[in-house]
Design a protein around this motif. Structure first.
Motif, PDB file in Angstrom:
ATOM      1  N   THR A  15      -5.504  16.640  -9.067  1.00  0.00           N
ATOM      2  CA  THR A  15      -4.304  16.838  -9.711  1.00  0.00           C
ATOM      3  C   THR A  15      -4.298  17.881 -10.756  1.00  0.00           C
ATOM      4  OG1 THR A  15      -4.038  14.407  -9.477  1.00  0.00           O
ATOM      5  CG2 THR A  15      -2.474  15.656 -10.655  1.00  0.00           C
ATOM      6  N   ALA A  16      -3.510  19.141 -10.152  1.00  0.00           N
ATOM      7  CA  ALA A  16      -3.988  20.036 -11.246  1.00  0.00           C
ATOM      8  C   ALA A  16      -2.557  20.219 -12.350  1.00  0.00           C
ATOM      9  CB  ALA A  16      -3.398  21.433 -10.324  1.00  0.00           C
ATOM     10  N   VAL A  17      -1.450  19.410 -11.901  1.00  0.00           N
ATOM     11  CA  VAL A  17      -0.526  19.444 -12.914  1.00  0.00           C
ATOM     12  C   VAL A  17       0.055  17.799 -12.829  1.00  0.00           C
ATOM     13  CG1 VAL A  17       1.924  20.008 -13.416  1.00  0.00           C
ATOM     14  CG2 VAL A  17       0.302  21.853 -12.966  1.00  0.00           C
ATOM     15  N   ASP A  18       0.114  17.070 -14.022  1.00  0.00           N
ATOM     16  CA  ASP A  18       0.249  15.655 -13.968  1.00  0.00           C
ATOM     17  C   ASP A  18       1.454  15.438 -14.433  1.00  0.00           C
ATOM     18  OD1 ASP A  18       0.179  12.837 -13.574  1.00  0.00           O
ATOM     19  OD2 ASP A  18      -1.973  13.035 -14.332  1.00  0.00           O
ATOM     20  N   SER A  19       2.834  14.820 -13.957  1.00  0.00           N
ATOM     21  CA  SER A  19       3.888  14.369 -14.385  1.00  0.00           C
ATOM     22  C   SER A  19       4.269  15.314 -15.696  1.00  0.00           C
ATOM     23  CB  SER A  19       4.153  13.066 -14.520  1.00  0.00           C
ATOM     24  OG  SER A  19       2.836  12.596 -14.906  1.00  0.00           O
ATOM     25  N   LEU A  20       4.496  16.421 -15.728  1.00  0.00           N
ATOM     26  CA  LEU A  20       4.691  17.455 -16.760  1.00  0.00           C
ATOM     27  C   LEU A  20       6.227  17.260 -17.212  1.00  0.00           C
ATOM     28  CD1 LEU A  20       2.683  19.073 -18.299  1.00  0.00           C
ATOM     29  CD2 LEU A  20       3.486  21.018 -16.910  1.00  0.00           C
ATOM     30  N   ASP A  21       6.471  17.230 -18.331  1.00  0.00           N
ATOM     31  CA  ASP A  21       8.030  17.085 -19.090  1.00  0.00           C
ATOM     32  C   ASP A  21       8.163  18.181 -19.736  1.00  0.00           C
ATOM     33  OD1 ASP A  21      10.070  15.362 -17.822  1.00  0.00           O
ATOM     34  OD2 ASP A  21       8.763  13.898 -17.750  1.00  0.00           O
TER      35      ASP A  21
END
Lengths: 295, 407
Positions: A15-21
């Motif tokens: 997972t390179a980017v994990d639920s980014l907000d």
């Protein structure tokens, strides 16, 4: 304006980017920070529509980015390259046309930017004849030529000398005044402190810190203490009071763990204090501590 | 759409503007024509060299006639005799002489040669088949003359009776007209047709590979992909370099037709062949462009790419290597079946047009089959390159590729 909503990107199970907000507001200069491999470039590529997120959505003024015309965005990638065998002016015009400008318009704009970046002597030279720094200026022209509304810059300052760093900073501020929004990633924290109002710090694909820079610095739980003293400081014991202390001949600096009272008491046992000062941590210190702690 | 056009224009013009490209484009067919014509002209022409030939005659009855024939009937351009005969009594002496380079070779006429045994010829080099042909003829004529004498017949009568009949060749075109055929032309045209297609498809396929690879290794791709989709980029590139290939092919055809016309073989030109060549150029180019374009996204160095393109080249060289079989057996089942195999079709159907042995329905069917394969290849390629365009410095494995195709 630019809204990244629980965006996730996986590569081969990693997972390179994990639920980014996070959200970037219009006219912002937004700093996007993180250690190497944190997922910055992947996120920026998703914002540019080069990669598709596996989950979540990225919108600009409420519209999904893939529905928007390409000329809204300007992108300076971290891994930047140019056609080495092509001439400078031709290349700029070509990229302008790809961004939807017509040829004469692209050419007249290109000439203005070339003058501004002091590259006029190279207009008809092949790219390979330009120095690395000059090539980077060409890249910046490609990013800005079509007057994008959102400019994404991946490590824009690396490779530029101080004079050109200043030139870039001035251009960013000038464009911001025209209402252009900037999102940029960098490792140079002092540039962020000088330019950005809001930042987002990510590590291992997740947000660690996000918000207004002044607020982040103020809210950071610990303060940095600098002490100037006379005498010999005991080698053991200092770490009970300071995190990551850096001890010099007659100074010691570090992030305070507990109260000042106990620390001063401990210092007085062995040395004579000349100066005792406290300040909020720099962004770099926050970065190192936060990222170091989490990993 | 306008972006595809811009990419097309960029790829096309950048290469057309290069002087090297234009010079090689024009020089190449001229070189090919020169290479195919000069050696045959050279071989047909009598050399200036005198040939020293030994004779070991075990019958002792033939060498006079043979010596006379060799020294009078074969002349060099300057009128001097081509062969200088030397008589030897024993084979071993002739061998020593040959080894010492005193003679170039020697003929052995065995005892029973009159009764039908073969003669033998020994030499340091046997590669000049024209010399061998002449020696064979001189020995035959000499032996026949001796046989005729022994039978008490008149040599003039025998010569008259056994006079050689030539076979003049004519080619009938589809319209039923007969024209004086030229074996060189009827071999050369199908071969040249195949070769031109091979060149224009492969040169441009490789250009495509290199163009994609360069954009990836130089990282220009990142900026491009923030402006256009991978699909638009690939379509633009493929069409731009395809247009370039078409220009090349037209230049080749113009030079080829010009050369034929200039040599007075204008009747060998059939304009509809040009139409089929162009159609199969495009189909073949698209087929291989899907492969080469994708390969450009899989490799990071010229070297790696070269190694893997050589595999494709080997496959495509198969019809090239078999071309003389196809040309001499244009109606055979092998030729027909192989011409429908999509990787071979773009080279073999034009070749078959060159031989004149092809039905219209065969060409149409082959075009449809190849067209369907192009469509399939493009879909496969699309699935792979949209993933691999942005992967740098990572060796991509076959299972990964299969996984991307499945998704």
């Amino acid at each position: 304006m630019l809204h990244i909503q629980s965006v996730t990107k996986r590569f081969d199970g990693l997972t390179a980017v994990d639920s980014l907000d996070f959200e970037v507001h219009e006219g912002d200069i937004y700093g996007f920070l993180g250690p190497n491999g944190a997922g910055k470039t992947t996120t920026l590529r998703m914002i540019m529509g080069i990669l598709e997120p596996d989950d979540g959505e990225i919108t600009f003024s409420g519209n999904p980015i893939r529905n928007l015309p390409v000329n809204i965005f300007g992108y300076l990638p971290e891994e930047r390259g140019l056609y080495q065998k092509q001439k400078l002016l031709e290349t700029i015009v070509y990229f302008g046309v790809l961004k939807g400008l017509n040829e004469p318009e692209a050419k007249s704009r290109a000439i203005k930017w070339i003058e501004r970046f002091d590259l006029s002597d190279y207009s008809y030279k092949k790219m390979q004849e330009l120095s690395k720094g000059n090539q980077q200026k060409v890249q910046l022209i490609l990013t800005l030529l079509h007057e994008p509304k959102l400019v994404v810059l991946d490590e824009p300052f690396t490779g530029l000398d101080p004079v050109n760093q200043l030139l870039l900073k001035n251009i960013i501020k000038e464009k911001q005044a025209e209402g252009v929004t900037f999102l940029f990633s960098t490792h140079q924290m002092e540039q962020v402190e000088r330019l950005c109002t809001n930042i987002c710090l990510i590590n291992k694909g997740r947000i660690v810190l996000e918000g207004e820079l002044t607020k982040i610095r103020r809210d950071f739980r610990s303060e940095v203490v600098t002490v100037q003293f006379d005498g010999v400081l005991p080698k053991i014991g200092i770490e009970d009071f300071l995190e990551n202390p850096s001890v010099g001949e007659s100074t010691v600096e570090g992030v305070l763990r507990n109260g000042t009272r106990e620390f001063i008491k401990w210092l007085n046992q062995s040395v004579e204090i000349h100066n005792f000062s406290m300040r909020p941590p720099t962004l770099e210190e926050i970065f190192i501590e936060t990222v170091g702690e989490k990993s | 759409m306008s972006q595809i056009l811009s990419i097309m224009k960029w790829e096309f013009l950048n290469r057309m503007k290069s002087k090297v490209f234009i010079i090689t484009m024009i020089l190449f067919p001229i070189l090919i024509i020169a290479m195919s014509i000069i050696p045959s002209l050279l071989i047909m022409q009598d050399g200036m060299e005198v040939y020293r030939v030994g004779i070991v005659d075990e019958t002792k009855s033939i060498n006079d006639i043979l010596m006379q024939k060799l020294s009078t009937e074969y002349n060099l351009e300057n009128g001097e005799s081509k062969f200088i005969p030397f008589v030897f009594d024993f084979v071993k002496d002739a061998k020593i002489s040959t080894a010492k380079n005193e003679i170039d070779g020697f003929i052995v006429l065995p005892d029973s040669i009159i009764l039908g045994k073969d003669a033998e010829y020994y030499a340091t080099s046997l590669s000049n088949f024209k010399i061998l042909d002449e020696l064979r003829r001189a020995v035959n004529h000499s032996v026949i003359e001796v046989r005729v004498q022994q039978e008490n017949l008149e040599i003039e009568v025998v010569n008259k009776l056994t006079k050689w009949v030539g076979l003049n060749t004519f080619e009938i075109s589809e319209s039923g007209e007969a024209s004086e055929g030229d074996e060189l032309v009827s071999f050369f045209i199908p071969f040249a047709t195949m070769f031109l297609l091979f060149m224009s498809i492969f040169v441009n396929g490789q250009l495509l590979l290199r163009s994609v690879m360069e954009e990836r290794t130089s990282r220009v791709i990142e900026v491009i992909l923030s402006s256009v989709t991978p699909r638009q980029l690939m379509i633009g590139k493929i069409l731009g370099l395809g247009a370039l290939g078409l220009v090349q092919l037209l230049v080749y055809l113009a030079i080829g037709f010009g050369a034929l016309y200039f040599r007075g073989m204008g009747q060998a030109i059939e304009i509809e062949h040009a139409f089929w060549m162009i159609l199969f150029f495009f189909l073949g180019y698209f087929f291989y462009a899907a492969i080469f374009g994708t390969m450009g996204t899989l490799f990071d160095s010229e070297q790696e790419a070269q190694q893997s393109t050589s595999i494709i080249t080997i496959i495509v060289v198969i019809p090239m290597m078999m071309s003389s079989y196809f040309i001499t057996n244009p109606g055979s089942m092998v030729t027909k079946v192989m011409s429908f195999f999509p990787p071979f079709t773009p080279f073999m159907i034009p070749l078959r047009f060159g031989t004149g042995i092809i039905e219209l329905w065969e060409a149409v069917l082959a075009a449809v089959l190849l067209g369907l394969s192009v469509w399939g290849m493009m879909i496969l390629a699309g699935k792979i390159f949209r993933v691999t365009l942005l992967m740098y410095g990572k060796r991509i494995t076959l299972p990964e590729i299969i996984r991307w195709i499945k998704t």
